[in-house]
Scaffold this motif. Sequence first.
Motif, PDB file in Angstrom:
ATOM      1  N   GLU A  29       0.813  -1.224   0.000  1.00  7.27           N
ATOM      2  CA  GLU A  29       0.000   0.000   0.000  1.00  7.27           C
ATOM      3  C   GLU A  29       0.845   1.272   0.000  1.00  7.27           C
ATOM      4  OE1 GLU A  29      -3.734   0.109   0.991  1.00  7.27           O
ATOM      5  OE2 GLU A  29      -3.688  -1.893   0.111  1.00  7.27           O
ATOM      6  N   ILE A  30       1.812   1.325  -0.909  1.00 11.95           N
ATOM      7  CA  ILE A  30       2.696   2.493  -0.976  1.00 11.95           C
ATOM      8  C   ILE A  30       1.993   3.667  -1.660  1.00 11.95           C
ATOM      9  CG2 ILE A  30       4.839   3.406  -1.993  1.00 11.95           C
ATOM     10  CD1 ILE A  30       5.716   1.393  -0.055  1.00 11.95           C
ATOM     11  N   ASN A  31       1.996   4.801  -1.016  1.00  9.23           N
ATOM     12  CA  ASN A  31       1.496   6.048  -1.603  1.00  9.23           C
ATOM     13  C   ASN A  31       2.618   7.061  -1.652  1.00  9.23           C
ATOM     14  OD1 ASN A  31      -1.520   5.922  -2.060  1.00  9.23           O
ATOM     15  ND2 ASN A  31      -1.405   5.157   0.038  1.00  9.23           N
ATOM     16  N   VAL A  32       2.799   7.677  -2.838  1.00  6.37           N
ATOM     17  CA  VAL A  32       3.765   8.776  -2.966  1.00  6.37           C
ATOM     18  C   VAL A  32       3.051   9.946  -3.624  1.00  6.37           C
ATOM     19  CG1 VAL A  32       5.860   9.605  -4.121  1.00  6.37           C
ATOM     20  CG2 VAL A  32       5.823   7.307  -3.130  1.00  6.37           C
ATOM     21  N   ASN A  33       3.099  11.077  -2.959  1.00  6.71           N
ATOM     22  CA  ASN A  33       2.451  12.273  -3.475  1.00  6.71           C
ATOM     23  C   ASN A  33       3.482  13.391  -3.579  1.00  6.71           C
ATOM     24  OD1 ASN A  33       0.875  14.867  -3.262  1.00  6.71           O
ATOM     25  ND2 ASN A  33      -0.795  13.368  -3.432  1.00  6.71           N
ATOM     26  N   THR A  41      -0.006   5.014  -6.086  1.00  7.30           N
ATOM     27  CA  THR A  41      -1.249   4.908  -5.339  1.00  7.30           C
ATOM     28  C   THR A  41      -1.460   3.483  -4.844  1.00  7.30           C
ATOM     29  OG1 THR A  41      -2.208   6.615  -6.748  1.00  7.30           O
ATOM     30  CG2 THR A  41      -3.749   5.317  -5.448  1.00  7.30           C
ATOM     31  N   ARG A  42      -1.442   3.311  -3.544  1.00  9.82           N
ATOM     32  CA  ARG A  42      -1.706   2.011  -2.911  1.00  9.82           C
ATOM     33  C   ARG A  42      -1.029   0.865  -3.657  1.00  9.82           C
ATOM     34  NH1 ARG A  42      -7.796   1.052  -1.430  1.00  9.82           N
ATOM     35  NH2 ARG A  42      -6.743  -0.681  -0.409  1.00  9.82           N
ATOM     36  N   LEU A  43       0.242   1.073  -3.930  1.00 10.60           N
ATOM     37  CA  LEU A  43       0.964   0.086  -4.723  1.00 10.60           C
ATOM     38  C   LEU A  43       1.454  -1.061  -3.838  1.00 10.60           C
ATOM     39  CD1 LEU A  43       3.321   0.672  -7.618  1.00 10.60           C
ATOM     40  CD2 LEU A  43       4.012  -0.890  -5.822  1.00 10.60           C
ATOM     41  N   SER A  44       1.016  -2.262  -4.164  1.00  8.06           N
ATOM     42  CA  SER A  44       1.466  -3.453  -3.439  1.00  8.06           C
ATOM     43  C   SER A  44       2.022  -4.460  -4.429  1.00  8.06           C
ATOM     44  CB  SER A  44       0.299  -4.106  -2.681  1.00  8.06           C
ATOM     45  OG  SER A  44      -0.226  -3.215  -1.718  1.00  8.06           O
TER      46      SER A  44
END
Length: 265
Positions: A29-33, A41-44
Amino acid sequence: MPVQAELFTRPQSGDRFRSQTDPVLQLEEINVNFDGFQALTRLSMNIGVGELRCVIGPNGAGKTTLMDVITGKTRPDSGSAWFDQSLELTRMDPVAIARCGIGRKFQKPTVFEALTVFENLEIAMKGDKSLWATLRAKLNSEQRDRIDEMLGTLRLGAERNRRAGALSHGQKQFLEIGMLLVQEPYLLLLDEPAAGMTDAETEYSAELFRSLAGRHSLMVVEHDMGFVETIADRVTVLHQGQVLAEGTLREVQANEQVIDVYLGR
Ligand SMILES: Nc1ncnc2c1ncn2[C@@H]1O[C@H](COP(=O)(O)OP(=O)(O)OP(=O)(O)O)[C@@H](O)[C@H]1O
Ligand SMILES: [Mg+2]
Protein backbone atom coordinates in the motif's frame (compact mmCIF):
# COMPACT_ATOMS: atom_id res chain seq x y z
CA MET A 1 13.72 5.34 14.53
CA PRO A 2 15.92 4.40 11.57
CA VAL A 3 16.85 0.73 11.52
CA GLN A 4 20.59 0.11 11.77
CA ALA A 5 22.06 -1.86 8.89
CA GLU A 6 24.25 -3.68 11.41
CA LEU A 7 21.16 -5.39 12.82
CA PHE A 8 20.74 -7.13 9.54
CA THR A 9 22.54 -10.43 9.30
CA ARG A 10 23.08 -11.86 5.88
CA PRO A 11 21.66 -15.34 5.32
CA GLN A 12 24.51 -17.84 5.50
CA SER A 13 25.19 -20.39 2.82
CA GLY A 14 22.76 -22.89 4.31
CA ASP A 15 19.94 -20.43 3.70
CA ARG A 16 20.69 -20.20 0.01
CA PHE A 17 18.19 -22.90 -0.76
CA ARG A 18 15.31 -21.23 0.95
CA SER A 19 12.06 -21.66 -0.86
CA GLN A 20 11.88 -19.44 -3.94
CA THR A 21 8.44 -18.40 -2.79
CA ASP A 22 9.91 -16.53 0.20
CA PRO A 23 9.57 -12.84 -0.58
CA VAL A 24 12.75 -10.78 -0.77
CA LEU A 25 10.65 -7.64 -1.13
CA GLN A 26 7.11 -6.91 0.01
CA LEU A 27 5.63 -3.54 -0.91
CA GLU A 28 2.38 -2.80 0.90
CA GLU A 29 0.00 0.00 0.00
CA ILE A 30 2.70 2.49 -0.98
CA ASN A 31 1.50 6.05 -1.60
CA VAL A 32 3.76 8.78 -2.97
CA ASN A 33 2.45 12.27 -3.48
CA PHE A 34 4.58 15.07 -5.01
CA ASP A 35 2.96 18.42 -4.17
CA GLY A 36 -0.52 17.17 -4.94
CA PHE A 37 0.47 14.81 -7.77
CA GLN A 38 -0.15 11.19 -6.85
CA ALA A 39 2.84 9.33 -8.34
CA LEU A 40 2.15 5.96 -6.64
CA THR A 41 -1.25 4.91 -5.34
CA ARG A 42 -1.71 2.01 -2.91
CA LEU A 43 0.96 0.09 -4.72
CA SER A 44 1.47 -3.45 -3.44
CA MET A 45 3.68 -6.13 -4.91
CA ASN A 46 5.95 -8.97 -3.79
CA ILE A 47 9.16 -10.22 -5.34
CA GLY A 48 10.38 -13.72 -4.49
CA VAL A 49 13.90 -14.73 -3.53
CA GLY A 50 15.89 -15.34 -6.70
CA GLU A 51 13.13 -14.06 -8.95
CA LEU A 52 13.71 -11.88 -11.99
CA ARG A 53 10.77 -9.48 -12.15
CA CYS A 54 10.22 -7.08 -15.01
CA VAL A 55 8.26 -3.89 -14.41
CA ILE A 56 6.77 -2.31 -17.52
CA GLY A 57 4.34 0.52 -18.18
CA PRO A 58 3.97 3.80 -20.07
CA ASN A 59 6.16 6.86 -19.45
CA GLY A 60 5.28 8.48 -16.15
CA ALA A 61 3.69 5.30 -14.75
CA GLY A 62 5.85 5.49 -11.64
CA LYS A 63 8.51 2.84 -12.36
CA THR A 64 11.50 4.98 -11.42
CA THR A 65 9.62 6.40 -8.43
CA LEU A 66 9.10 2.82 -7.26
CA MET A 67 12.87 2.25 -7.31
CA ASP A 68 13.36 5.58 -5.52
CA VAL A 69 11.11 4.32 -2.71
CA ILE A 70 12.92 0.97 -2.42
CA THR A 71 16.35 2.66 -2.26
CA GLY A 72 15.29 5.36 0.21
CA LYS A 73 15.66 8.25 -2.23
CA THR A 74 11.96 9.02 -1.91
CA ARG A 75 10.08 8.51 1.33
CA PRO A 76 6.49 7.41 0.70
CA ASP A 77 3.62 9.25 2.38
CA SER A 78 2.32 5.91 3.61
CA GLY A 79 2.83 2.20 3.17
CA SER A 80 5.68 -0.14 3.96
CA ALA A 81 8.47 -1.91 2.10
CA TRP A 82 9.82 -5.06 3.75
CA PHE A 83 13.18 -6.41 2.66
CA ASP A 84 13.93 -10.06 3.43
CA GLN A 85 10.89 -10.04 5.75
CA SER A 86 12.88 -8.24 8.42
CA LEU A 87 13.84 -4.69 7.42
CA GLU A 88 11.39 -1.87 6.80
CA LEU A 89 13.08 0.11 4.05
CA THR A 90 10.88 3.20 4.33
CA ARG A 91 12.43 3.87 7.74
CA MET A 92 16.04 3.54 6.56
CA ASP A 93 18.34 5.99 4.79
CA PRO A 94 19.84 5.27 1.35
CA VAL A 95 23.29 4.38 2.69
CA ALA A 96 21.89 1.84 5.15
CA ILE A 97 19.69 0.36 2.42
CA ALA A 98 22.65 -0.04 0.05
CA ARG A 99 24.70 -1.65 2.83
CA CYS A 100 22.09 -4.27 3.54
CA GLY A 101 22.36 -5.59 0.00
CA ILE A 102 20.21 -3.59 -2.41
CA GLY A 103 22.07 -2.36 -5.49
CA ARG A 104 20.68 0.02 -8.05
CA LYS A 105 21.64 0.93 -11.56
CA PHE A 106 20.34 4.19 -12.98
CA GLN A 107 19.57 4.57 -16.65
CA LYS A 108 22.61 6.73 -17.39
CA PRO A 109 25.87 4.89 -16.71
CA THR A 110 27.85 6.41 -13.87
CA VAL A 111 31.42 5.17 -13.83
CA PHE A 112 34.65 6.94 -12.92
CA GLU A 113 35.68 7.98 -16.44
CA ALA A 114 39.27 8.94 -15.57
CA LEU A 115 40.04 5.59 -13.91
CA THR A 116 40.67 2.25 -15.59
CA VAL A 117 38.05 -0.45 -15.88
CA PHE A 118 39.90 -2.51 -13.28
CA GLU A 119 40.13 0.42 -10.86
CA ASN A 120 36.40 1.06 -11.17
CA LEU A 121 35.68 -2.51 -10.06
CA GLU A 122 38.28 -2.23 -7.31
CA ILE A 123 36.65 0.88 -5.87
CA ALA A 124 33.21 -0.68 -6.03
CA MET A 125 34.43 -3.79 -4.24
CA LYS A 126 35.89 -1.82 -1.36
CA GLY A 127 32.91 0.52 -1.38
CA ASP A 128 33.05 2.40 1.89
CA LYS A 129 36.62 3.79 1.87
CA SER A 130 37.68 7.02 0.24
CA LEU A 131 38.72 6.87 -3.40
CA TRP A 132 42.45 7.31 -2.78
CA ALA A 133 42.61 5.10 0.27
CA THR A 134 40.98 2.42 -1.84
CA LEU A 135 43.47 2.74 -4.68
CA ARG A 136 46.46 2.70 -2.33
CA ALA A 137 45.30 -0.31 -0.33
CA LYS A 138 46.50 -3.53 -1.97
CA LEU A 139 43.96 -6.09 -3.08
CA ASN A 140 44.47 -9.57 -1.75
CA SER A 141 44.75 -12.36 -4.31
CA GLU A 142 41.20 -13.53 -3.72
CA GLN A 143 39.82 -10.05 -4.46
CA ARG A 144 42.04 -9.79 -7.53
CA ASP A 145 40.72 -13.13 -8.78
CA ARG A 146 37.15 -12.02 -8.24
CA ILE A 147 37.70 -8.88 -10.28
CA ASP A 148 39.39 -10.90 -13.03
CA GLU A 149 36.44 -13.27 -13.06
CA MET A 150 34.04 -10.32 -13.20
CA LEU A 151 35.95 -8.80 -16.13
CA GLY A 152 35.39 -12.09 -17.97
CA THR A 153 31.70 -12.16 -17.08
CA LEU A 154 31.33 -8.59 -18.35
CA ARG A 155 33.34 -9.38 -21.50
CA LEU A 156 35.68 -6.55 -20.59
CA GLY A 157 38.84 -8.61 -20.09
CA ALA A 158 40.63 -6.90 -22.97
CA GLU A 159 39.66 -3.46 -21.64
CA ARG A 160 40.90 -3.89 -18.07
CA ASN A 161 43.59 -1.20 -18.30
CA ARG A 162 41.63 1.21 -20.49
CA ARG A 163 40.16 4.36 -19.08
CA ALA A 164 36.46 3.81 -18.44
CA GLY A 165 35.76 7.06 -20.29
CA ALA A 166 37.03 5.45 -23.49
CA LEU A 167 34.49 2.60 -23.39
CA SER A 168 31.40 2.45 -25.58
CA HIS A 169 28.06 3.32 -23.97
CA GLY A 170 27.11 -0.36 -23.76
CA GLN A 171 30.47 -1.30 -22.22
CA LYS A 172 29.97 1.40 -19.57
CA GLN A 173 26.56 -0.12 -18.83
CA PHE A 174 28.20 -3.53 -18.31
CA LEU A 175 30.94 -2.02 -16.17
CA GLU A 176 28.37 -0.38 -13.93
CA ILE A 177 26.49 -3.66 -13.57
CA GLY A 178 29.81 -5.26 -12.61
CA MET A 179 30.42 -2.54 -10.02
CA LEU A 180 27.13 -3.55 -8.42
CA LEU A 181 27.82 -7.28 -8.67
CA VAL A 182 31.21 -7.18 -6.91
CA GLN A 183 29.28 -5.88 -3.89
CA GLU A 184 27.22 -9.10 -3.99
CA PRO A 185 23.77 -7.56 -3.64
CA TYR A 186 20.71 -9.69 -2.80
CA LEU A 187 18.40 -7.48 -4.74
CA LEU A 188 19.41 -5.64 -7.89
CA LEU A 189 17.28 -2.85 -9.31
CA LEU A 190 18.01 -2.06 -12.95
CA ASP A 191 16.32 0.90 -14.63
CA GLU A 192 16.27 0.42 -18.41
CA PRO A 193 19.59 -1.44 -18.49
CA ALA A 194 19.47 -2.18 -22.22
CA ALA A 195 18.90 1.45 -23.23
CA GLY A 196 21.53 2.53 -25.74
CA MET A 197 22.99 -0.97 -26.14
CA THR A 198 23.65 -2.56 -29.52
CA ASP A 199 21.61 -5.65 -30.42
CA ALA A 200 24.53 -7.92 -29.53
CA GLU A 201 25.02 -6.18 -26.17
CA THR A 202 21.29 -6.40 -25.42
CA GLU A 203 21.33 -10.10 -26.20
CA TYR A 204 24.31 -10.69 -23.94
CA SER A 205 22.83 -8.64 -21.09
CA ALA A 206 19.69 -10.79 -21.29
CA GLU A 207 21.89 -13.87 -20.97
CA LEU A 208 23.78 -12.28 -18.07
CA PHE A 209 20.61 -11.33 -16.16
CA ARG A 210 19.19 -14.83 -16.60
CA SER A 211 22.40 -16.24 -15.15
CA LEU A 212 22.14 -13.87 -12.16
CA ALA A 213 18.56 -14.84 -11.29
CA GLY A 214 18.47 -17.48 -8.59
CA ARG A 215 21.68 -16.21 -6.98
CA HIS A 216 20.29 -12.67 -6.84
CA SER A 217 16.77 -11.27 -6.99
CA LEU A 218 16.28 -8.71 -9.74
CA MET A 219 13.80 -5.99 -10.61
CA VAL A 220 14.25 -4.79 -14.16
CA VAL A 221 12.40 -1.84 -15.69
CA GLU A 222 12.46 -2.09 -19.46
CA HIS A 223 10.47 -0.89 -22.46
CA ASP A 224 11.97 -3.36 -24.93
CA MET A 225 9.35 -6.13 -25.04
CA GLY A 226 11.63 -8.57 -26.83
CA PHE A 227 14.09 -8.17 -23.99
CA VAL A 228 11.35 -8.60 -21.37
CA GLU A 229 10.16 -11.74 -23.12
CA THR A 230 13.65 -13.24 -23.01
CA ILE A 231 14.37 -12.58 -19.34
CA ALA A 232 11.24 -12.24 -17.19
CA ASP A 233 9.88 -14.78 -14.73
CA ARG A 234 6.89 -12.54 -14.01
CA VAL A 235 5.88 -9.12 -15.24
CA THR A 236 4.19 -6.29 -13.34
CA VAL A 237 2.46 -3.59 -15.37
CA LEU A 238 2.25 -0.14 -13.79
CA HIS A 239 -0.11 2.56 -14.97
CA GLN A 240 -0.67 5.92 -13.32
CA GLY A 241 1.08 4.77 -10.16
CA GLN A 242 -0.95 1.61 -9.73
CA VAL A 243 -0.46 -2.07 -10.52
CA LEU A 244 -2.63 -2.70 -13.58
CA ALA A 245 -1.75 -6.35 -14.10
CA GLU A 246 0.72 -9.00 -13.03
CA GLY A 247 1.58 -12.43 -14.35
CA THR A 248 3.60 -14.09 -17.06
CA LEU A 249 4.32 -11.93 -20.10
CA ARG A 250 1.73 -13.96 -22.06
CA GLU A 251 -0.91 -13.25 -19.42
CA VAL A 252 -0.33 -9.51 -19.24
CA GLN A 253 -0.09 -9.27 -23.03
CA ALA A 254 -3.57 -10.77 -23.25
CA ASN A 255 -5.00 -8.35 -20.67
CA GLU A 256 -7.44 -5.91 -22.33
CA GLN A 257 -6.54 -2.99 -20.05
CA VAL A 258 -2.82 -3.50 -20.65
CA ILE A 259 -3.39 -3.53 -24.39
CA ASP A 260 -5.40 -0.32 -24.12
CA VAL A 261 -2.96 1.72 -22.05
CA TYR A 262 0.42 0.35 -23.03
CA LEU A 263 0.81 -2.24 -25.71
CA GLY A 264 -1.67 -0.81 -28.19
CA ARG A 265 -3.92 -2.68 -30.56
N1 LIG B 1 10.44 14.61 -7.58
C1 LIG B 1 9.30 14.70 -8.27
N2 LIG B 1 8.47 15.76 -8.13
C2 LIG B 1 7.32 15.86 -8.82
N3 LIG B 1 6.89 14.92 -9.69
C3 LIG B 1 7.67 13.85 -9.88
C4 LIG B 1 8.91 13.67 -9.19
N4 LIG B 1 9.45 12.49 -9.59
C5 LIG B 1 8.58 11.96 -10.49
N5 LIG B 1 7.52 12.77 -10.65
C6 LIG B 1 6.35 12.49 -11.52
O1 LIG B 1 5.83 11.23 -11.16
C7 LIG B 1 5.39 10.53 -12.32
C8 LIG B 1 6.08 9.18 -12.38
O2 LIG B 1 7.43 9.39 -12.78
P1 LIG B 1 8.46 8.21 -12.97
O3 LIG B 1 9.76 8.84 -13.31
O4 LIG B 1 8.42 7.32 -11.79
O5 LIG B 1 7.85 7.46 -14.23
P2 LIG B 1 8.46 6.23 -15.06
O6 LIG B 1 7.42 5.16 -15.06
O7 LIG B 1 9.81 5.90 -14.58
O8 LIG B 1 8.53 6.84 -16.53
P3 LIG B 1 9.61 6.62 -17.73
O9 LIG B 1 9.19 5.35 -18.44
O10 LIG B 1 9.42 7.81 -18.60
O11 LIG B 1 10.97 6.55 -17.13
C9 LIG B 1 5.69 11.43 -13.52
O12 LIG B 1 4.50 12.10 -13.85
C10 LIG B 1 6.75 12.38 -12.99
O13 LIG B 1 6.65 13.64 -13.64
MG1 LIG C 1 11.74 5.99 -15.39
